[in-house]
Design a protein around this motif. Structure first.
Motif, mmCIF file in Angstrom:
data_model
loop_
_atom_site.group_PDB
_atom_site.id
_atom_site.type_symbol
_atom_site.label_atom_id
_atom_site.label_comp_id
_atom_site.label_asym_id
_atom_site.label_seq_id
_atom_site.Cartn_x
_atom_site.Cartn_y
_atom_site.Cartn_z
ATOM 1 N N MET A 65 14.478 16.009 11.831
ATOM 2 C CA MET A 65 13.199 16.641 11.517
ATOM 3 C C MET A 65 12.039 15.829 12.084
ATOM 4 O O MET A 65 11.082 16.395 12.647
ATOM 5 N N ASN A 66 12.134 14.504 11.994
ATOM 6 C CA ASN A 66 11.076 13.653 12.538
ATOM 7 C C ASN A 66 10.969 13.778 14.050
ATOM 8 O O ASN A 66 9.889 13.600 14.621
ATOM 9 N N ASP A 78 11.415 16.540 15.588
ATOM 10 C CA ASP A 78 11.099 17.954 15.830
ATOM 11 C C ASP A 78 12.279 18.740 16.392
ATOM 12 O O ASP A 78 12.096 19.727 17.116
ATOM 13 N N MET A 107 6.783 23.684 3.995
ATOM 14 C CA MET A 107 8.198 23.602 3.681
ATOM 15 C C MET A 107 8.391 23.441 2.171
ATOM 16 O O MET A 107 7.724 22.632 1.536
ATOM 17 N N ALA A 149 13.229 22.340 11.898
ATOM 18 C CA ALA A 149 12.072 22.579 11.037
ATOM 19 C C ALA A 149 12.449 23.613 9.982
ATOM 20 O O ALA A 149 11.986 24.767 10.020
#
Length: 285
Positions: A35-36, A38, A1, A41
């Motif tokens: 984001m943590n 999932d 990323m 992304a």
């Protein structure tokens, strides 16, 4: 990323256009959590933290302008948001816990557009506008039109929220915000934002908005009209509360059932109305 920290809005827009899956990041209170887990992304993050013009609160000819990167804690503490425009300050004070309010931003919250969040309900009641910037220039969208569905807004691809415009308070304006949550700092099971003007114990104007009870903040011109010339204890309040509950489209989830949410709306509106009336009488004393 990839991660970028532009220092200007032009650079931020350029970076967002450079990657199809780029996401702007403000305070990160919501985005990083997603984001943590999932749930997201993104291929690139474009931080807005170094763009000075996005932060802060200032007075304008038509009211108050709140930069998109302004932290919740700053909004909650700004006494220039008074009268009926205080609804924004009151809602900001209900967001999460002090640590969240020190990090999260008004623009980030609005872009996420959770209908159980505090700002969407309050800004709709305040009659605020959301300022948006994209490759085609700046535009303003009324808060009532900005939220389109669950987690869906009027933002087009590559656009950013730059500011929130809150109208100047009306003479004699009163604001009350009430939120029912499972625990302190949680999102709302149901919330009500009330902005109104009273003459004695009589309501002369009302704007009521419900949060957490539909895909977007819920408001009804019919209910607002029903509250005009009404006093606490008036039987018309019961009718208005029933009409407001019927206008909601809540869902069943871990926070509560649709039936419970409608029951909360019916109970909350008379209490909020009475509190607003009492505040108006104290203000005029």
């Amino acid at each position: 990323m990839r991660y970028f920290r532009p220092r200007s809005l032009d650079e931020a827009l350029s970076r967002l256009a450079e990657f199809d899956d780029a996401r702007p990041i403000a305070g990160g209170a919501t985005l990083v959590a997603m984001m943590n887990a999932d749930l997201l992304a993104p291929g690139a993050l474009v931080s807005l933290a170094a763009i000075d013009e996005l932060a802060g609160i200032c007075a304008a000819a038509d009211g108050i302008v709140i930069g998109a990167m302004t932290r919740h804690a700053m909004v909650a503490a700004d006494q220039r948001l008074h009268g009926d425009s205080a609804i924004v300050r009151l809602a900001a004070a209900e967001i999460g816990h002090p640590a969240i309010r020190a990090v999260g931003t008004i623009g980030g919250s609005l872009a996420h557009a959770d209908p159980a969040a505090d700002y969407p309900t309050a800004l709709t009641a305040a009659g605020a506008d959301i300022e948006i910037l994209g490759s085609g220039g700046r535009r303003r969208v009324a808060a009532a039109e900005f939220f389109e569905d669950f987690y869906t807004t009027a933002l087009a691809d590559g656009e950013l929220i730059t500011a929130v415009h809150v109208p100047a308070p009306r003479t004699g304006g009163i604001a009350v915000y009430r939120k029912i949550a499972r625990s302190d700092g949680d999102f709302a099971i149901a919330s009500i934002a009330f902005c109104g003007v009273f003459d004695g114990d009589r309501c002369r104007d009302a704007r009521v908005v419900v949060g957490g009870c539909g895909p977007t903040p819920v408001r009804s011109d019919t209910v607002d009209a029903m509250l005009v010339d009404t006093s606490p204890g008036d039987t018309r309040l019961t009718d208005a509360a029933a009409t407001l509950a019927a206008a909601c489209d809540p869902m069943d989830d871990v926070r509560g059932s649709a039936h419970y949410r409608r029951a909360l709306v019916r109970r909350l509106l008379p209490h909020v109305f009475a509190e607003a009336c009492a505040a108006a009488e104290a203000q005029s004393a």
